[in-house]
Enzyme design. Structure first.
Site, short mmCIF file in Angstrom:
data_model
loop_
_atom_site.label_atom_id
_atom_site.label_comp_id
_atom_site.label_asym_id
_atom_site.label_seq_id
_atom_site.Cartn_x
_atom_site.Cartn_y
_atom_site.Cartn_z
N LYS A 160 -3.94 -10.21 -7.09
CA LYS A 160 -5.17 -10.42 -6.33
C LYS A 160 -6.31 -9.52 -6.80
O LYS A 160 -6.07 -8.36 -7.14
CB LYS A 160 -4.84 -10.10 -4.85
N LYS A 209 0.83 -1.22 0.00
CA LYS A 209 0.00 0.00 0.00
C LYS A 209 0.85 1.25 0.00
O LYS A 209 0.54 2.23 -0.68
CB LYS A 209 -0.94 0.00 1.21
N LYS A 216 -10.46 -4.54 -3.87
CA LYS A 216 -11.36 -3.39 -3.95
C LYS A 216 -10.70 -2.22 -4.67
O LYS A 216 -11.35 -1.37 -5.22
CB LYS A 216 -11.76 -2.95 -2.54
P1 TYM Z 1 -10.44 -7.14 3.80
O1 TYM Z 1 -11.62 -6.31 4.10
O2 TYM Z 1 -9.39 -6.59 2.91
O3 TYM Z 1 -10.90 -8.52 3.20
C1 TYM Z 1 -11.89 -9.29 3.84
C2 TYM Z 1 -11.63 -10.77 3.62
O4 TYM Z 1 -11.68 -11.08 2.23
C3 TYM Z 1 -10.48 -11.79 1.87
N1 TYM Z 1 -10.12 -11.43 0.49
C4 TYM Z 1 -9.86 -12.33 -0.46
N2 TYM Z 1 -9.87 -13.67 -0.47
C5 TYM Z 1 -9.57 -14.30 -1.64
N3 TYM Z 1 -9.28 -13.63 -2.79
C6 TYM Z 1 -9.26 -12.28 -2.83
N4 TYM Z 1 -8.99 -11.64 -3.96
C7 TYM Z 1 -9.57 -11.56 -1.64
N5 TYM Z 1 -9.66 -10.24 -1.33
C8 TYM Z 1 -9.99 -10.18 -0.02
C9 TYM Z 1 -9.43 -11.29 2.87
O5 TYM Z 1 -8.34 -12.18 2.98
C10 TYM Z 1 -10.25 -11.21 4.14
O6 TYM Z 1 -10.36 -12.48 4.75
N6 TYM Z 1 -7.82 -6.62 8.00
C11 TYM Z 1 -8.91 -7.35 7.39
C12 TYM Z 1 -10.21 -7.22 8.15
C13 TYM Z 1 -10.05 -7.55 9.59
C14 TYM Z 1 -10.00 -8.86 10.15
C15 TYM Z 1 -9.85 -8.65 11.55
C16 TYM Z 1 -10.08 -10.14 9.59
C17 TYM Z 1 -9.92 -6.65 10.59
N7 TYM Z 1 -9.80 -7.31 11.78
C18 TYM Z 1 -9.77 -9.74 12.42
C19 TYM Z 1 -9.99 -11.23 10.47
C20 TYM Z 1 -9.83 -11.02 11.87
C21 TYM Z 1 -9.11 -6.81 5.98
O7 TYM Z 1 -8.72 -5.71 5.68
O8 TYM Z 1 -9.78 -7.64 5.16
#
Ligand code: TYM
Length: 329
Positions: A195, A111, A198
């Site tokens: 990947k 990032k 968003k």
């Molecule tokens: P975030 O919001 O970026 O993504 C949410 C979940 O979606 C999964 N993900 C994917 N899996 C497969 N292929 C992809 N292209 C893809 N894009 C996203 C992510 O791996 C994630 O599981 N920091 C975290 C949110 C969070 C969290 C937590 C998760 C905050 N606190 C505690 C687990 C436990 C995040 O930004 O995910």
């Protein structure tokens, strides 16, 4: 019953990557585990976001959780900012983490590489894994279902938990990341070595709530190769392999079986099948989202979820405060 916890941050619109890598996993676990699923809205503040957009994304995310089948009578569904203990333990975790380990996080490096002026990197992106550790450790969660990109953060959470336990005596359960066999990394349709995210290019990303004619176009123009055979080979045929992964995750069929089934098809026909499968799943989802948004259910679910989550979070934080000396006893 073992406890499982995960969250998604309401930045941008939800993608098919979020759905396959995270949400579909959550649903499959709700019978077997005590499940805590939340909206990581404090994490959405790590990069500037318009308040209106944040409100809309939050509403969409809870609607998608419900529309996909997360059942509030079995799962605790809540919003992170409704449970103030996240921010408090997040601060304590920041104080127990090192600059070195936070700067090694791949997502932080990726990032910040996009920000040309080093002086204006928001501090939130740097300390965010410490807040994520707090999200997990507050609830003594045993397992954390995530996509591959979040695994490193769960591993850091383990290090922070072990460090805290060694320093102040046993306090936190050390969690384990769980990634699904297929679909832990869904790639971009326009750049299938990267990947789907968003913030990726619009063309390569399928948004769960977008117009389905756009979804279909994106799949039909997905980047492939010129070998013209359908087989799984992530290195040499990332585009076809990515579509096979998507189909496998949505239909539950093994990739080998799909390769057999689609033998001899041209890429155009194969993409059409992929588009039909994705669009049919999203159509059902979008219809349910509309029903849920019209039902007035959302506020009640979030209120009840916050109460249940707060109960555990309060107990854990007060234990932490005692251990570190912020409370007399
Ligand atoms: P975030 O919001 O970026 O993504 C949410 C979940 O979606 C999964 N993900 C994917 N899996 C497969 N292929 C992809 N292209 C893809 N894009 C996203 C992510 O791996 C994630 O599981 N920091 C975290 C949110 C969070 C969290 C937590 C998760 C905050 N606190 C505690 C687990 C436990 C995040 O930004 O995910």
């Amino acid at each position: 019953m073992k406890r499982m916890l995960s969250g998604i941050k309401p930045t941008g619109q939800l993608t098919l990557g979020n759905y396959i890598g995270a949400i579909k996993q959550f649903i499959s676990y709700q019978e077997e585990y005590e499940l805590y699923i939340f909206i990581a809205d404090l994490h959405a503040l790590t990069l500037p976001i318009d308040p209106k957009e944040l409100r809309k994304n939050t509403k969409d995310l809870i609607s998608v959780y419900l529309a996909c089948g997360l059942d509030p009578s079995k799962v605790v569904l809540f919003k992170q900012s409704d449970v103030h203990e996240h921010a408090e333990l997040g601060y304590i975790m920041t104080c127990n983490s090192y600059m070195g380990e936070l700067s090694r996080m791949t997502q932080y490096k990726d990032k910040t590489a996009k920000i040309s002026d080093n002086g204006s990197i928001p501090t939130g992106i740097f300390i965010y894994p410490a807040l994520m550790a707090a999200d997990i450790l507050l609830y003594d969660a045993d397992y954390i279902p995530v996509g591959l990109d979040q695994k490193q953060h769960v591993e850091l959470t383990r290090d922070l938990a072990i460090r805290f336990n060694n320093r102040y005596s046993e306090t936190f359960v050390v969690p384990e990341p769980v990634t699904s066999k297929t679909g832990a990394k869904i790639n971009s349709l326009s750049n299938p070595e990267k990947k789907m995210s968003k913030s990726e290019s619009e063309k390569g990303t399928i948004y769960l709530l977008e117009d389905l004619s756009i979804t279909r176009k994106k799949i039909m123009s997905a980047v492939t190769d010129c070998d013209a055979t359908i087989r799984y080979d992530m290195e040499n045929k990332p585009g076809i392999s990515n579509l096979l992964t998507i189909i496998s995750a949505l239909t539950g069929k093994e990739i080998d079986a799909l390769v057999q089934e689609y033998q001899g098809l041209g890429y155009g026909e194969f993409k059409k099948i992929a588009a039909d499968i994705v669009c049919s799943e999203l159509e059902t989802l979008q219809n349910k989202v509309k029903e849920i948004q019209a039902s007035g259910l959302i506020e009640k679910v979030l209120e009840e979820g916050a109460q249940k989550a707060s109960y555990l979070a309060r107990k854990k934080l007060s234990k932490v405060y005692r251990k570190i000396g912020l409370r007399q006893n």
